[in-house]
Every structure is written in C-alpha cells, then in structure tokens.
Design an enzyme around this catalytic site. Structure first.
Site, PDB file in Angstrom:
ATOM      1  CB  CYS B  65      78.878  56.585  63.146  1.00 46.68           C
ATOM      2  SG  CYS B  65      78.248  55.238  64.155  1.00 46.68           S
ATOM      3  CB  CYS B 271      53.319  42.059  70.164  1.00 48.34           C
ATOM      4  SG  CYS B 271      54.431  41.493  68.889  1.00 48.34           S
ATOM      5  CB  CYS B 286      68.981  42.518  72.189  1.00 50.96           C
ATOM      6  SG  CYS B 286      70.103  42.886  70.840  1.00 50.96           S
ATOM      7  CB  CYS B 298      65.420  48.320  70.605  1.00 53.39           C
ATOM      8  SG  CYS B 298      67.131  48.637  70.183  1.00 53.39           S
TER       9      CYS B 298
END
Lengths: 219, 379
Positions: B65, B271, B286, B298
């Site tokens: 993509c 959370c 990340c 994210c």
C-alpha cells in the site's frame, strides 16, 4: 448393598491436605485468570498476577510431591477396605478395572443399572485423574510462554518453540484460556460424581478426614 | 578529506536546521536502541560523519500500500534520520526515483550485477496464480525478488507484509501473500541474511538503527552484531512488549480500564486492555521510539494497539477491539460459557435422573463383570 465404607486408609491425611491445596490453587487460578483475562473485577492487576503465579508454583510443587509421595505412602487400593498397599498401585492398571471402561461409561449414561466392579478408582475415574497431571503442567507451560518473552530467560527457546508451533502468542493465549475451561469442566464433573455417589461419605472423608461406615456395617 | 566530510555533513545538517547538539542527541537515542551506552553516541556520530562510503541499496516494492515508504520518507520536515538514510545510495525505488521505464530497470540491473548491496523489500510476496497476482515490468513479483535477492549482501524486509505477508495474507488470502523469508528456499536466496522489521507500517527509526549497525558495527561482515531473534528481528527493538513500556501501565496495574469508548475512563486515559489492546503480546519498542518524528504513537493518541508487529497479525488480532480473536467465527468467551453451561445443564439432568431412578441412594454392584459373563456365556 448401598455404599462401601469410607475409611481413612482410602485417603491418608497427607493426601487430604494435598487435595485441599489442589482445590484452593485451581479455584484461585481460575478466578485470578478470569481477572487477568477480562478484569471483570477491579482489583489490582499486579495483585491478580501475583496470586496467579504464586498459586501456579504451589500447585506445581503440590502435584510433583503428590507423584513422589505415591511411591512411599501406603493407602487402600480397593473400595471399602482398611488394607493398604503402596499408593502408586492405584495409578497403574488394576485387574478389577480390566474390561470395565466401556461398562463404566454405560453406567453413567444409564445404559445399565448395576454399578460396575472396580478398584478404589474406577477405569474412567483413574484416566480423568491422571489426565489432570499433564493438563496442569501444560497450563503452566502455556502460562510461562505468555509471560516469558520479555524475561529473556536462558531457557526461553523452550517456550518460543511452542509459540512458533501453535502459530503465535495469541494462539497460545487462546489455548491457555480453553485449558482453563477444561479444568473447570473436569472440576464440575468430578465434584458432581463424588456428590451423587454419596455426598456425605465422600466429602466427609476427602475434606474433613471423617470416616463413614459402609451400608452393611451401619445396620 | 575526513575533515571535509565532517564539515560537509554538518553543513548539510545546518541547512536542514539541525544543530550539532541535536545531531549528537539523536545519535545517543540511536545508541540506546542498539543497546549501546550513550557513550557510543560520538562513535555513531563519527560513523555517520565518515559514512561517505555510500552503501548501495535497492528498494523493491512488491504487493503493498506504500505505507512503509510514506512512513520512511516522512516528507515535509527533514531531520537527522534523513541524513542517515541519505547514506544509503538507493539506486532503485519505484516510488521516489526520478528514472522511469527501461532507464530505471537498467539502474537496478547494474546494481544487482555489481552485488554487495542491501536489498530493502517492502510489500508482500504474491505467490497466487503462479506469482501472476503481481507483475512488475513484465515479470512476476517473485521473479523480480529472486533476481534482486540473488546477489544482495543482506535483505531488510520492512513492514509486516514483507516479513510474513502482513494484512495481504489475511484469510482467505487469494493472492497467496507470503513473507520474504517464507520463499527464500523456493527462490534460492536462503543463504542471504534476512533482517525482519515488522509493523504496519515500518518505523523509520528502526531502519536508521539497522543502517547504523551496518555502517558502524560492520553488521554485513558479522551478522551477530544485529543480535537477531529466531524470527530474524533485532532483539533490541523487538525484545520487549509494548505493555512493558506503556505509559498507561500504571492504570493497568491499578485495575483502571476503559471499558467502552466515549466514557469518562477514556478521557482519563485509563488502560485500553479491555477494549482489545494487543500491547501485552506485541513485541516492539513503539512506546520508547514513538512515531511520526517522535510525536506520538497509537496508545498515546488514544487507540488500543492492534498488534501490527505480530506475525499474521490481522488473523491473530482481529477483531481489534476484542481481547482475543474469534475461533471458527465464534468468540472464545462464548465457546467457554456455552461449554460450561452445557456441562452444568447435563449434570443437572443427570442428577435428576439419578435421584428419580433411585440410583443416588445406591445402586447394586454387579456380581461379575459384563465381560466375564459374556465370555462365560460363549463357553
């Protein structure tokens, strides 16, 4: 004609104690496991995990020591007797149970009226109890596989291999989850069959180490 | 000469608004990602400064993509990472190269002929229909990969698609999507080292770390410096779970969860475990490295991790807002509850039957085994 006597020789005190430990550990593991899985109950997640880990270690030690003790402790190998022999003989094939597996299943499915001749543990019962050992250690293995990746243990390859085999850590999580249901189903059936075959006698002996005479002796 | 290069790179940095101080700071963060002490920052800086020996590279686009290209290019705000990535002499990259058609193919062929280049692969290897689900310049994607991989010094599979097929290989996978490593034996390049950098898309910082490894630590000569795990991922990048380093971890430990979006718990940034966060089983850094020039990532932006750094991540992690994937189209929790319920109902019926038949009061025991009776009867 009713029930055989339930004597302390059937379940020596050490095994009654270990049965308690098994029960507490399995109930605690299932509860804390549900909390970890779905946090339906807002307690500290660290606390739930600590309970889960601790009980797992206790259960593993308990089962391992139960296996070792079976070579030393003497208990009854037959129903309704005070005669004892080494416990391990209960877990090996016994002549009383030969050809009785299918008949036992038939009895529980109401396909026959008479109870079957058996040793202290019937054929089906013995297989179910023996199966709890690999299932418990398998649960320990899958649990470690879920917990371990970030730990960088020297033995990590042992668990990483399992994760690769099942196709990823998520699959391992689902296996661990279904494994818990297997234990729950076992416990349900186990508790039910012990209750239906004589609640007071069985439960009195295995939980309170209380003897009860057989039907013949009672009269 | 070296001095000139050094000045050259600082001029380049200055032109992009990056001071020497920023540069050294960045080198420090790369050192951390490589598992080195910050003391290694000057060494890294020296490697980048002296990195005038450009490392030839070919960037192959397979079934993709272009998200990984977008992620890596990060157009609009050049920074230090670009300088490092500039050290790769990318002789072929469909998305950004100026050349086109035969000219571009010639550049690629020339690089391949000379050998010793890094092959960066983005996108899925499409094996469906004999490889014809992807055709590039008159060849199948598999042929293109085979050709390019044959003389590569190393292959860097960037993004989940190149690592294991990514979302393209999700069921029912009509294109036959596979990862580069999956076809290495079939296409005859299994001797070429493969470095896997999953996630969808790839984080450019990880490519920077690998480039630094190659330039500074001689990773091509000695692959051990990359410290890869059994899946070919650098352990220092993919060795810990997102959960382990998550800024919301405190809420997890306290049992404070977002149970539904649009609630006060979401505002409080509790959370996201209950709404399907896959952080506990996703191995990437990340939370430390973050995304989009360290702007955010994210979970920090309020979305649960969907586990794009996992293998076969779509099949394994969807539905993304649930804790576990479906099993045979059914929720595992439903399967467990139905099994438990069925067992309880079965035992209840059995109990009623046992009491009504009088068996619960004690059934007589057989006098001889059914087997023996049958045997006796036969006699």
């Amino acid at each position: 004609m009713s029930h055989e006597g339930h004597y302390r020789e059937a379940h020596p005190l050490i095994f009654v104690f270990q049965h308690w430990v098994n029960l507490i550990c399995m109930a605690g593991l299932a509860f804390s496991g549900f909390v970890i899985h779905g946090s339906f109950y807002a307690i500290s997640m660290g606390g739930a995990r600590m309970i889960h880990f601790t009980l797992m270690f206790v259960l593993a030690v308990n089962i391992t020591s139960r296996i070792i003790l079976s070579f030393w402790v003497k208990d009854a190998n037959q129903l309704g007797t005070r005669e004892v022999d080494t416990d391990i003989k209960n877990w090996l094939p016994q002549k009383e149970n030969k050809h009785q597996l299918l008949e036992t299943a038939k009895y529980y499915l109401f396909m026959r009226k008479e109870r079957v001749i058996s040793a202290k543990y019937g054929a089906l019962q013995k297989i179910a109890y023996l199966a709890t050992v690999p299932i418990t250690f398998f649960m320990g293995y899958t649990g470690f596989a879920l917990y371990g990746p970030a730990q960088q243990w020297p033995v990590w390859g042992f668990f990483a291999g399992g994760i690769s085999l099942v196709g990823g850590i998520m699959t391992m999580r689902i296996i661990h989850y279904f494994g818990m249901w297997v234990v729950i189903l076992f416990t349900m059936v186990h508790a039910y069959l012990a209750a239906i075959d004589g609640f007071k006698a069985f439960y009195g002996l295995i939980f309170l180490w209380r003897e009860s005479p057989g039907a013949e002796e009672g009269h | 000469m070296a001095q000139e290069m050094r000045e050259g790179i600082y001029d380049l940095l200055a032109a992009r608004g990056v001071s020497r101080r920023d540069f050294l700071k960045y080198c420090g963060s790369v050192a951390a990602m490589l598992g080195l002490s910050e003391m290694a920052a000057p060494q890294i800086a020296a490697a980048v400064e002296g990195g005038a020996k450009l490392q030839p590279a070919v960037w192959l686009d397979l079934g993709l993509c272009t998200g990984c290209t977008e992620s890596t290019a990060q157009a609009g705000n050049p920074n230090v990472a670009d300088i490092v990535l500039d050290l790769l002499s990318i002789n072929y990259m469909e998305t950004i190269m100026a050349a086109a058609g035969d000219q571009a193919e010639e550049a690629k062929a020339k690089t391949i002929e000379e050998g010793g280049y890094i092959l960066i692969v983005e996108g899925t290897v499409m094996t469906g229909e004999g490889g014809n689900t992807l055709r590039i310049a008159g060849k199948t994607g598999m042929e293109v990969l085979k050709e390019a991989a044959s003389k590569a010094a190393a292959i860097v599979a960037v993004g989940s698609c190149a690592v294991d097929g990514g979302w393209v290989r999700a069921n029912p996978n009509p294109a036959g999507g596979k990862g580069v490593k999956d076809v290495a034996v079939e296409l005859g390049f299994d001797k070429v080292p493969i470095i896997n950098l999953p996630t969808c898309p790839v984080n450019p910082e990880w490519i920077v770390a690998v480039v630094i490894d190659v330039l500074m630590l001689g990773a091509l000569e000695n692959l051990a410096v990359l410290n890869l795990d059994e899946l070919g991922r650098p352990k220092l990048i993919f060795g810990q779970t997102i959960h382990d380093n998550c800024p919301r971890r405190g809420h997890f430990e306290n049992g404070e969860f977002v149970k539904q979006f649009g609630t006060v718990e979401e505002v409080k940034q509790f959370c996201l475990y209950e709404v399907g966060c896959k952080g506990p089983q996703t191995f990437t850094n990340c939370p430390k490295v973050r995304w989009n020039r360290k702007a955010s990532w994210c979970v920090e932006s309020g979305a649960p991790c969907i586990g794009c750094g996992n293998l076969n991540w779509v099949d394994n992690d969807a539905p993304f807002l649930k804790r576990m994937p479906n099993v045979g189209g059914v929720r595992p929790e439903t399967i467990g509850t139905v099994l438990g319920g069925a067992a309880a109902a079965g035992l209840l019926v059995h109990g009623v039957a046992s009491f009504s038949s009088g068996r619960a009061k004690g059934a007589p025991v057989e006098t001889s085994k059914a087997y023996d009776k049958k045997k006796g009867g036969d006699k």
